[in-house]
Write a protein that holds these residues in place. Structure first.
Motif, short mmCIF file in Angstrom:
data_model
loop_
_atom_site.label_atom_id
_atom_site.label_comp_id
_atom_site.label_asym_id
_atom_site.label_seq_id
_atom_site.Cartn_x
_atom_site.Cartn_y
_atom_site.Cartn_z
N HIS A 220 -8.59 44.93 3.98
CA HIS A 220 -9.96 45.48 3.99
C HIS A 220 -10.46 45.61 2.55
O HIS A 220 -10.95 46.66 2.14
N GLU A 221 -10.36 44.54 1.81
CA GLU A 221 -10.69 44.59 0.38
C GLU A 221 -12.15 44.98 0.15
O GLU A 221 -12.45 45.86 -0.67
N ALA A 222 -13.06 44.33 0.86
CA ALA A 222 -14.49 44.60 0.64
C ALA A 222 -14.83 46.05 0.97
O ALA A 222 -15.55 46.73 0.22
N GLU A 223 -14.31 46.53 2.09
CA GLU A 223 -14.60 47.92 2.50
C GLU A 223 -13.96 48.91 1.54
O GLU A 223 -14.54 49.96 1.24
N PHE A 224 -12.76 48.60 1.07
CA PHE A 224 -12.08 49.48 0.11
C PHE A 224 -12.92 49.63 -1.16
O PHE A 224 -13.07 50.73 -1.71
N LYS A 225 -13.48 48.52 -1.66
CA LYS A 225 -14.29 48.58 -2.87
C LYS A 225 -15.55 49.41 -2.63
O LYS A 225 -16.00 50.16 -3.52
N ARG A 226 -16.15 49.30 -1.44
CA ARG A 226 -17.33 50.09 -1.13
C ARG A 226 -17.00 51.58 -1.11
O ARG A 226 -17.79 52.41 -1.57
N LEU A 227 -15.83 51.91 -0.58
CA LEU A 227 -15.42 53.32 -0.53
C LEU A 227 -15.23 53.90 -1.93
O LEU A 227 -15.50 55.08 -2.16
N MET A 228 -14.76 53.07 -2.84
CA MET A 228 -14.57 53.54 -4.22
C MET A 228 -15.92 53.59 -4.95
O MET A 228 -16.19 54.52 -5.71
N ASN A 229 -16.76 52.60 -4.75
CA ASN A 229 -18.02 52.53 -5.48
C ASN A 229 -19.01 53.59 -5.05
O ASN A 229 -19.88 53.99 -5.83
N CYS A 230 -18.92 54.05 -3.80
CA CYS A 230 -19.90 55.03 -3.31
C CYS A 230 -19.81 56.36 -4.06
O CYS A 230 -20.76 57.16 -4.01
N ILE A 231 -18.71 56.59 -4.76
CA ILE A 231 -18.55 57.84 -5.51
C ILE A 231 -19.63 57.96 -6.58
O ILE A 231 -20.09 59.06 -6.89
N THR A 232 -20.06 56.84 -7.12
CA THR A 232 -21.06 56.87 -8.20
C THR A 232 -22.43 57.33 -7.70
O THR A 232 -23.32 57.58 -8.52
N TYR A 233 -22.61 57.40 -6.37
CA TYR A 233 -23.90 57.80 -5.83
C TYR A 233 -23.90 59.22 -5.28
O TYR A 233 -24.83 59.61 -4.57
N LEU A 234 -22.86 59.97 -5.56
CA LEU A 234 -22.85 61.37 -5.15
C LEU A 234 -23.86 62.14 -5.98
O LEU A 234 -24.18 61.76 -7.10
N LEU A 236 -24.56 63.98 -1.83
CA LEU A 236 -24.89 63.42 -0.53
C LEU A 236 -26.33 62.96 -0.45
O LEU A 236 -26.63 61.90 0.10
N SER A 237 -27.27 63.75 -1.00
CA SER A 237 -28.68 63.39 -0.91
C SER A 237 -28.97 62.05 -1.57
O SER A 237 -29.80 61.28 -1.09
N ARG A 238 -28.26 61.74 -2.63
CA ARG A 238 -28.44 60.46 -3.31
C ARG A 238 -27.72 59.34 -2.57
O ARG A 238 -28.21 58.22 -2.48
N LEU A 239 -26.56 59.67 -2.01
CA LEU A 239 -25.79 58.66 -1.27
C LEU A 239 -26.55 58.18 -0.05
O LEU A 239 -26.50 57.00 0.31
N GLN A 240 -27.28 59.07 0.62
CA GLN A 240 -28.01 58.72 1.84
C GLN A 240 -29.16 57.76 1.60
O GLN A 240 -29.66 57.16 2.55
N THR A 241 -29.61 57.62 0.35
CA THR A 241 -30.70 56.71 0.04
C THR A 241 -30.22 55.48 -0.72
O THR A 241 -31.03 54.72 -1.25
N SER A 242 -28.91 55.28 -0.78
CA SER A 242 -28.33 54.17 -1.52
C SER A 242 -27.91 53.06 -0.56
O SER A 242 -28.10 53.15 0.66
N ALA A 243 -27.31 52.02 -1.13
CA ALA A 243 -26.80 50.91 -0.32
C ALA A 243 -25.56 51.33 0.48
O ALA A 243 -25.10 50.57 1.33
N TYR A 244 -25.04 52.52 0.22
CA TYR A 244 -23.85 53.02 0.91
C TYR A 244 -24.21 54.11 1.90
O TYR A 244 -23.37 54.94 2.26
N ALA A 245 -25.46 54.12 2.35
CA ALA A 245 -25.92 55.18 3.26
C ALA A 245 -25.14 55.20 4.57
O ALA A 245 -24.97 56.26 5.19
N ASP A 246 -24.64 54.04 5.01
CA ASP A 246 -23.89 53.99 6.27
C ASP A 246 -22.60 54.80 6.20
O ASP A 246 -22.10 55.28 7.22
#
Length: 385
Positions: A220-234, A236-246
């Motif tokens: 699950h390489e692609a998903e693993f990278k998304r899980l790590m990259n989403c930290i930069t959008y913390l 929650l209010s900012r994460l919900q409007t990013s490409a990692y909103a899902d």
């Protein structure tokens, strides 16, 4: 089914006892009031005056009129319900000989029903049914269904510990199926740690990802990278409007319950769906009536389609009930096989490979039986259903 259900709901309201919300009198209420009036008159029969007697007569007549009015409404709604059912199922179901006469057939049916109760979590009903039918279900199988529903209940309450423990014990089985269950469970816990209000520091979530999620990196390489990259959008209010909103959506966790049930049942050698429910949904959803109507029409026209008792109609199924497709060649009336697969010719029509070869001429051209004015080359593409 909207029309029959609507009329059935009206019938239930007319026959049920009135509640605080439903102030309209019905037959039961009118009969209760009439009985109360007569009981009161009976207890005071020695002291009834002419005025009291006239009042009782008037009450009886009023209640009789109420009962007659409600009875007319019930007759009317019942007639409408019957018409709605007849309209929904225009053809009566066929009459077949008894299918469950032998002891083995009855035993198989009762076993299917008991397993249905166990799989759907109706354990008290299953226990009563097993006692009355004398069906022997292994205690180990019962305990496994108890475990399944306990874990599903825990997942519903956002507790994934039991599910993770089961996935860890059956890791080899899940890997053999290529199942993402264990990864999704760890992903759910990681997201909860990351978004937890009690631990806003993401270091705990990162440590958990390094320990539990990293072994799944190659799958699950692609998903693993998304899980790590989403930290930069913390946060929650900012994460919900990013490409990692899902990743912040609650539906991410809701998907665990059906996925776990699917893998658990597969480990028991059972289908993902409950067989008795599938049969009821498909057959009771109108399939039997459509099949019988088509059979009757074809029988009257003496146009039976094939010796295999097949009928050329389509039964609309929900996506979850579409397991595989069966192609029957319209030319040879034979079902396709691996040796005789369906082939699509250039005009778009599909026939079996054997039929395609038989229609081919020495020149290498094929005349499509559905395009009589056009000769097509024998170039065809195999169709995978």
């Amino acid at each position: 089914m909207d029309a029959p259900l609507k009329e059935l709901s009206r019938l239930e309201k007319l026959t049920a006892k009135s509640s605080g919300r439903n102030k309209a009198a019905n037959i039961i209420d009118s009969l209760d009031a009439l009985l109360a009036t007569l009981d009161s008159a009976k207890s005071n029969v020695d002291h009834i005056t002419l005025d009291s007697w006239n009042s009782i007569v008037q009450t009886v007549e009023a209640k009789k009129k109420e009962i007659d009015d409600r009875q007319k409404e019930i007759y009317s709604v019942t007639a409408k319900l019957g018409k709605a059912i007849d309209k929904k199922f225009p053809s009566s179901l066929p009459s077949y000989p008894e299918l469950f006469e032998s002891e083995s057939a009855v035993s198989a049916l009762e076993r299917t029903i008991s397993l249905h109760f166990l799989r759907t979590g109706q354990f008290e009903t299953a226990r009563t049914f097993l006692e009355e039918s004398n069906i022997d279900i292994p205690s180990e199988l019962e305990s496994q269904f108890y475990e399944l529903h306990n874990i599903l209940k825990a997942l519903r309450n956002q507790e994934i510990g039991l599910a993770l423990s089961w996935a860890s014990r059956h890791r080899r089985f899940l890997q053999s199926r290529g199942s993402p269950l264990e990864f999704h469970l760890h992903r759910s816990r990681y997201i909860r740690l990351l978004l937890s209000t009690h631990a806003p520091d993401p270091l705990a979530a990162i440590a958990y990802a390094n320990k539990e999620l990293r072994p799944f990196f190659h799958d699950h390489e692609a998903e693993f990278k998304r899980l790590m990259n989403c930290i930069t959008y913390l946060p929650l209010s900012r994460l919900q409007t990013s490409a990692y909103a899902d990743l912040a959506s609650p539906s991410l966790h809701f998907e665990l319950e059906p996925l776990f049930a699917k893998e658990y049942c597969a480990n028991l050698g059972m289908s993902r769906q409950v067989p008795l429910r599938v049969v009821g949904d498909i057959g009771g959803g109108g399939a039997l009536a459509k099949i019988e109507k088509c059979r009757r029409v074809m029988r009257e026209r003496k146009s039976e389609w094939s010796q295999r008792d097949e009928i050329p109609i389509e039964i609309n199924l929900a996506p979850e009930n579409r397991y595989h497709s069966i192609f029957t060649c319209p030319v040879s009336k034979e079902q396709s096989t691996e040796q005789n697969p369906p082939m699509m010719i250039r005009c778009g029509h599909v026939i079996a490979k054997d039929s395609l070869q038989k229609l081919g001429k020495s020149s290498g051209r094929v005349k499509c039986p559905y395009c009589p004015t056009e000769s097509l080359t024998s170039e065809a593409v195999q169709v995978h259903f």
